[in-house]
Design a protein around this motif. Structure first.
Motif, PDB file in Angstrom:
ATOM      1  N   VAL A 418      63.475  41.201  58.948  1.00 22.56           N
ATOM      2  CA  VAL A 418      64.476  40.151  59.082  1.00 22.56           C
ATOM      3  C   VAL A 418      65.712  40.659  59.824  1.00 22.56           C
ATOM      4  O   VAL A 418      66.543  39.881  60.280  1.00 22.56           O
ATOM      5  N   GLY A 419      65.838  41.976  59.959  1.00 24.53           N
ATOM      6  CA  GLY A 419      66.930  42.612  60.683  1.00 24.53           C
ATOM      7  C   GLY A 419      66.486  43.992  61.121  1.00 24.53           C
ATOM      8  O   GLY A 419      65.398  44.455  60.751  1.00 24.53           O
ATOM      9  N   PRO A 420      67.306  44.688  61.910  1.00 21.15           N
ATOM     10  CA  PRO A 420      66.899  46.004  62.414  1.00 21.15           C
ATOM     11  C   PRO A 420      66.669  47.042  61.316  1.00 21.15           C
ATOM     12  O   PRO A 420      65.767  47.868  61.426  1.00 21.15           O
ATOM     13  N   VAL A 421      67.484  47.009  60.262  1.00 21.90           N
ATOM     14  CA  VAL A 421      67.299  47.973  59.170  1.00 21.90           C
ATOM     15  C   VAL A 421      65.976  47.719  58.468  1.00 21.90           C
ATOM     16  O   VAL A 421      65.192  48.645  58.205  1.00 21.90           O
ATOM     17  N   ASP A 422      65.700  46.456  58.183  1.00 17.45           N
ATOM     18  CA  ASP A 422      64.447  46.086  57.523  1.00 17.45           C
ATOM     19  C   ASP A 422      63.256  46.492  58.385  1.00 17.45           C
ATOM     20  O   ASP A 422      62.254  47.017  57.879  1.00 17.45           O
ATOM     21  N   ALA A 423      63.360  46.259  59.690  1.00 15.97           N
ATOM     22  CA  ALA A 423      62.277  46.622  60.606  1.00 15.97           C
ATOM     23  C   ALA A 423      62.048  48.127  60.618  1.00 15.97           C
ATOM     24  O   ALA A 423      60.902  48.602  60.606  1.00 15.97           O
ATOM     25  N   ALA A 424      63.136  48.901  60.642  1.00 17.33           N
ATOM     26  CA  ALA A 424      63.023  50.358  60.663  1.00 17.33           C
ATOM     27  C   ALA A 424      62.345  50.881  59.404  1.00 17.33           C
ATOM     28  O   ALA A 424      61.448  51.745  59.465  1.00 17.33           O
ATOM     29  N   ILE A 425      62.759  50.370  58.255  1.00 13.51           N
ATOM     30  CA  ILE A 425      62.181  50.824  56.987  1.00 13.51           C
ATOM     31  C   ILE A 425      60.712  50.426  56.898  1.00 13.51           C
ATOM     32  O   ILE A 425      59.873  51.207  56.438  1.00 13.51           O
ATOM     33  N   ASN A 426      60.378  49.218  57.371  1.00 13.64           N
ATOM     34  CA  ASN A 426      58.978  48.779  57.360  1.00 13.64           C
ATOM     35  C   ASN A 426      58.116  49.670  58.247  1.00 13.64           C
ATOM     36  O   ASN A 426      56.964  49.985  57.902  1.00 13.64           O
ATOM     37  N   ALA A 427      58.648  50.080  59.398  1.00 15.19           N
ATOM     38  CA  ALA A 427      57.894  50.958  60.306  1.00 15.19           C
ATOM     39  C   ALA A 427      57.622  52.312  59.655  1.00 15.19           C
ATOM     40  O   ALA A 427      56.518  52.862  59.756  1.00 15.19           O
TER      41      ALA A 427
END
Length: 500
Positions: A418-427
């Motif tokens: 939903v945001g860049p932080v969320d995307a980074a953690i998901n990756a």
């Protein structure tokens, strides 16, 4: 205590619920309402008020989905004293209606611009209509705590004659006090129908008033998870349950060990954080720092804990800082599986206090690092970040790609969020998924300095199995600070797992 035939009714409060009874800034989707309703049913609550059918098509779809789920709990809809509201509730296949009728002269004259007799007639008419259509009816007096008790009792009796199954007394603006609540319900409990209590927390008295009402003869309590609700909120489910169970020795039928799980779920779905000092489910409820407290816990946990944390699905936490004592550090090290001599323990304690004096909260990962330095332990991180890229924008789905080394093997993964932080953690989580199943349980950001280039600290709680650990990252870039904190937590958890 007498008169408790049922435990309670839980409201799925959100912005779509009803006029004057909503949680600002929250709107639950169909799937979210279903998820919470299932948890409430598994918890053992009697009634779930799923919303107000008059609100919207989306609300009706969500309520129908909850009603069609086949839960053991009774599913209710809020309605006004209007037959078309009842028709909409019937379309949702609910079991019951919560028919709310203003009963104070203030509400009758100022809000409805009506009179007592017309309000009473409408309550009777809608009650009869709902009963004719096979619904359970709970007739609720809104603003009852500021109403003429004689009129209120008359309206209740008329409702019972019309077929109302239950009654409800609403302290709509939280002006009751426990002594008065007890007296009122001692009188109302003589009516030939069960009476519920519905309290608001404007003066911080909702739980006390609810318990007093139950002691006086109320047969059901209206509550919300985490006490969410309009203004100061409603009576908290977790507070009433544990007060009855622990302080009055009354078995509510609620599965108390699931209270914290439910609290976290509701907090996540509503995006309403639970205050750290919130009773029972707040972060600090079973957290200890002061050395004298921890010393007592080592001898007997009941010295500074009224209930065992496991009772409500919690775990005890030891927070380290400048108030930490030898016992605090020793217990925290023990939980991390680290053994040391008295001399080494003194050195570790000194370094912990040094960080605390600088205004820092010492995380589990910080303590492990300090211990490894003092004990001259060299440990290579299990996970190393080699490359990290993030793409985000108003017309782009936040996407992150990471290249990391896990136990010597290179992993390349991408993730969205939903945001860049969320995307980074998901990756990152996808990259290590084949090696370890690690969850992010808590995420918190503090700005250390002001301005657009502010230094931020990111705090995370990572978990693997039944073990959790806190870690942090810091920097001017919130995304990198978040990645740093998550990787630190992952590394520490993987090391603990390897050490057994």
């Amino acid at each position: 205590m007498r008169g408790i035939a049922l435990f309670g009714k839980v409201h799925l409060l959100d912005t779509t619920l009803r006029d004057g009874e909503q949680t600002p800034g929250v709107s639950l989707t169909l799937e979210e309402k279903l998820e919470i309703a299932r948890q409430l049913d598994a918890l053992g609550v009697d009634v779930v008020e799923a919303g107000s059918a008059v609100t919207s098509e989306g609300e009706r779809a969500a309520m129908k989905a909850v009603a069609d789920e086949g839960l053991g709990a009774e599913i209710a809809s809020y309605v006004r004293a209007r037959t078309d509201d009842v028709d909409l509730a019937l379309d949702c296949d609910v079991d019951s209606i919560h028919l709310v009728v203003p009963v104070s002269d203030l509400h009758i004259k100022s809000k409805l611009r009506s009179d007592r007799e017309r309000v009473l007639r409408s309550a009777v008419t809608v009650t009869e209509y709902a009963k004719d259509h096979g619904l359970i009816v709970e007739l609720s007096g809104e603003d009852a705590s500021r109403a003429d008790e004689g009129y209120l009792t008359g309206l209740y009796r008329a409702g019972i004659d019309a077929g109302a199954d239950r009654l409800c007394y609403c302290d709509t603006v939280g002006v009751l006090v426990p002594e008065k609540a007890f007296e009122i319900f001692a009188r109302l409990s003589r009516l030939p129908a069960p009476v519920s209590v519905h309290c608001h927390d404007d003066f911080g008295m909702a739980t006390a008033n609810t318990v007093a009402a139950l002691r006086g003869g109320a047969s059901q309590a209206h509550v919300t998870v985490n006490g969410i609700g309009e203004r100061g909120g409603n009576t908290g489910l977790e507070e009433v349950v544990m007060t009855l169970e622990s302080l009055y020795g009354i078995k509510t039928g609620i599965r108390c060990s699931e209270l914290y799980t439910l609290s976290r779920l509701v907090s996540r779905l509503t995006s309403i954080p639970v205050a750290p000092n919130k009773a029972i489910v707040g972060e600090n409820a079973f957290t200890h720092e002061a050395g004298i407290h921890v010393h007592g816990l080592l001898a007997d946990t009941s010295t500074y804990e009224p209930i065992h944390p496991e009772t409500v699905g919690r775990k005890r936490r030891i927070v380290l800082g400048k108030h930490a004592g030898r016992s605090s550090v020793e217990l925290a090290l023990r939980e991390l599986g680290i053994e040391c001599t008295k001399v080494e323990l003194a050195d570790i304690l000194f370094r912990v206090k040094e960080l605390g004096d600088k205004g820092k909260r010492v995380t589990d990962a910080d303590l492990q690092t300090i211990a490894e330095i003092v004990l001259s332990i060299q440990k290579e991180p299990k996970v190393k970040l080699d490359e990290f890229t993030i793409v985000s924008g108003n017309h782009a789905t936040p996407t992150a790609s990471v290249r990391i080394t896990v136990n010597g093997a290179e992993m390349l993964e991408a993730g969205t969020g939903v945001g860049p932080v969320d995307a980074a953690i998901n990756a990152i989580r996808r990259a290590i998924s084949g090696v370890a199943d690690i969850r992010l349980e808590e995420y918190h950001v503090d700005a250390v300095t002001g301005g657009t280039n502010a230094l931020v600290e990111v705090w995370v709680t990572m978990a693997m199995g039944d073990r959790s650990i806190t870690a942090r990252g810091a920097g001017a870039d919130i995304i990198m600070a978040s990645v740093e904190a998550v990787l630190e937590g992952i590394n520490r958890l993987m090391q603990l797992e390897e050490d057994g």
